[in-house]
Enzyme design. Structure first.
Site, PDB file in Angstrom:
ATOM      1  CG  MET A  39      -1.668  -1.306   1.412  1.00 26.61           C
ATOM      2  SD  MET A  39      -2.773  -1.277   2.823  1.00 26.61           S
ATOM      3  CE  MET A  39      -1.659  -1.549   4.182  1.00 26.61           C
ATOM      4  CG  ASP A  40       4.779   2.263  -1.661  1.00 24.09           C
ATOM      5  OD1 ASP A  40       5.041   2.976  -0.691  1.00 24.09           O
ATOM      6  OD2 ASP A  40       5.544   1.427  -2.143  1.00 24.09           O
ATOM      7  N   GLY A  41       2.258   5.127  -1.199  1.00 26.26           N
ATOM      8  CA  GLY A  41       1.838   6.438  -1.703  1.00 26.26           C
ATOM      9  C   GLY A  41       0.857   7.165  -0.804  1.00 26.26           C
TER      10      GLY A  41
END
Ligand SMILES: CC(C)=CCC/C(C)=C/CC/C(C)=C/COP(=O)(O)OP(=O)(O)O
Length: 277
Positions: A39-41
Site C-alpha cells: 500500500m504505497d503512496g
C-alpha cells in the site's frame, strides 16, 4: 452529520449497480484466489492534496477496507496487505505512532465485523515487536476467527520476508532436532544417507508466517513502484505483478477490475508455469 443530496444518492446507487454487474461478468473468467497488496503512496497522496501525513494513512486504511469488500464481492478468498515492515520502525516516531494507532482501530473494527461475518483475520510478522496491548489484541482476534474460512484477511505487521524465512528455518530446526523425537527409519524420505532427519521445503513452508494462505496470484503495488521491498519474496515466484500509477488511497474497484482482466489475459501461461513446478 452532512446529509447526502438526492442526485448524489442516485449516483452512488447507480455506481454500485454498475460495479456489481461488472464484477459478475468478471467472475465468468478464471479468478485469482489470493491478492496481495503493497500500500504505497499514502504520504504522497496527503502531500498532493495538502493534507497532513496522518490523513494520508487514514485514507489508505479506508481504501484497504474497500479493497477487502470488493474482494468479498468477487469471492476472492485471500487478501494480504503489507501494513508495516520491520524497516518502517526507522520512520519518525510520530508516523510509527500513527500506523500503530490505525492498527489498534483496525483490530477494534475487525473484532466487531467478525462477530457477524465469517472473516478469518491473520497477522503475519514478528508480533513480539508490537506493544503488549496490540500483540494481545492481534492474537485474540486471530484465535477468535481461526475457524472461519470464507474469507482470509492477512495483515503483515513487523514483517519482512528475510525475517520470515530465518524464523521458519530456526523453528524447523528446533522442531526437528530438539522437540521432535525422530526415529532413524531408513524408509523415511526426509532422511539423509546417515539416517538423520533433514529440513525439507515442507518444514520451511509449515513454519512461515504466511502458512495459512496459498501463494498470491496477484501482487499489486501502488504509487508506480516496481520493487518487492522484502515482501513475500518466498511466495511470489509465479505471481502476476501489477504496478499501478496511483497512490494507494486512490485504488478503486475499476483499477482492481483492470488488474484482474490482465491476470485473466495471462492465465493460461501462469497456470502452465505453476503446473511445471
Ligand atoms: C490495517 C492497517 C494497520 C492499515 C494501515 C494503513 C496503511 C495504509 C499503512 C501504510 C503503510 C506504509 C508504511 C506504506 C508505505 O509508505 P507511505 O504510504 O507511508 O508513504 P509514501 O509511499 O507516500 O512515502
Amino acid at each position: 452529520m452532512e446529509r447526502e443530496s438526492l442526485p448524489r444518492k442516485i449516483f452512488t446507487i447507480c455506481k454500485t449497480l454498475v460495479r456489481k454487474l461488472v464484477f459478475r461478468v468478471l467472475r465468468t473468467g478464471p479468478m485469482p484466489s489470493h491478492i496481495a497488496v503493497i500500500m504505497d503512496g499514502n504520504r504522497r497522496y496527503a502531500k498532493r492534496n495538502r493534507l497532513n501525513e496522518g490523513a494520508g494513512h487514514d485514507a489508505g486504511a479506508m481504501a484497504l477496507f474497500y479493497l477487502i469488500t470488493y474482494c468479498y464481492e468477487l469471492r476472492i478468498k485471500y487478501i494480504t496487505a503489507y501494513a508495516f515492515s520491520t524497516d518502517n520502525f526507522r520512520r519518525k516516531p510520530q508516523e510509527v505512532g500513527k500506523i500503530m494507532s490505525l492498527l489498534r482501530e483496525s483490530i477494534a473494527l475487525l473484532t466487531k465485523i467478525t462477530k457477524h461475518q465469517p472473516v478469518r483475520v491473520h497477522f503475519a510478522g514478528n508480533l513480539e515487536l508490537l506493544s503488549a496491548e496490540l500483540r494481545d489484541g492481534a492474537r485474540k482476534l486471530m484465535e477468535a476467527t481461526a475457524e472461519y474460512s470464507k474469507i482470509v484477511v492477512t495483515i503483515c505487521v513487523c514483517y519482512c520476508c528475510s525475517d520470515e524465512i530465518l524464523n521458519s528455518v530456526e523453528e524447523s530446526v528446533l522442531e526437528k532436532y530438539y522437540n521432535h523425537s525422530y526415529t532413524r527409519d531408513s524408509d523415511d524420505d526426509n532422511d539423509n544417507d546417515d539416517g538423520r532427519d533433514i529440513i525439507t521445503l515442507v518444514d520451511i513452508e509449515k513454519h512461515m508466517y504466511m502458512a495459512v494462505t496459498p501463494d498470491p496470484d496477484i501482487l499489486i503495488r501502488t504509487a508506480h513502484e516496481h520493487r518487492l521491498s522484502n515482501f513475500l519474496q518466498w511466495q511470489t515466484s509465479y505471481t502476476q505483478l501489477a504496478s499501478l500509477p496511483i497512490d494507494f488511497p486512490e485504488l478503486n474497484s475499476w483499477q482492481l477490475t483492470w488488474v484482474i482482466l490482465d491476470f485473466q489475459r495471462h492465465y493460461d501461461y501462469l497456470a502452465r508455469k505453476k503446473l511445471q513446478r
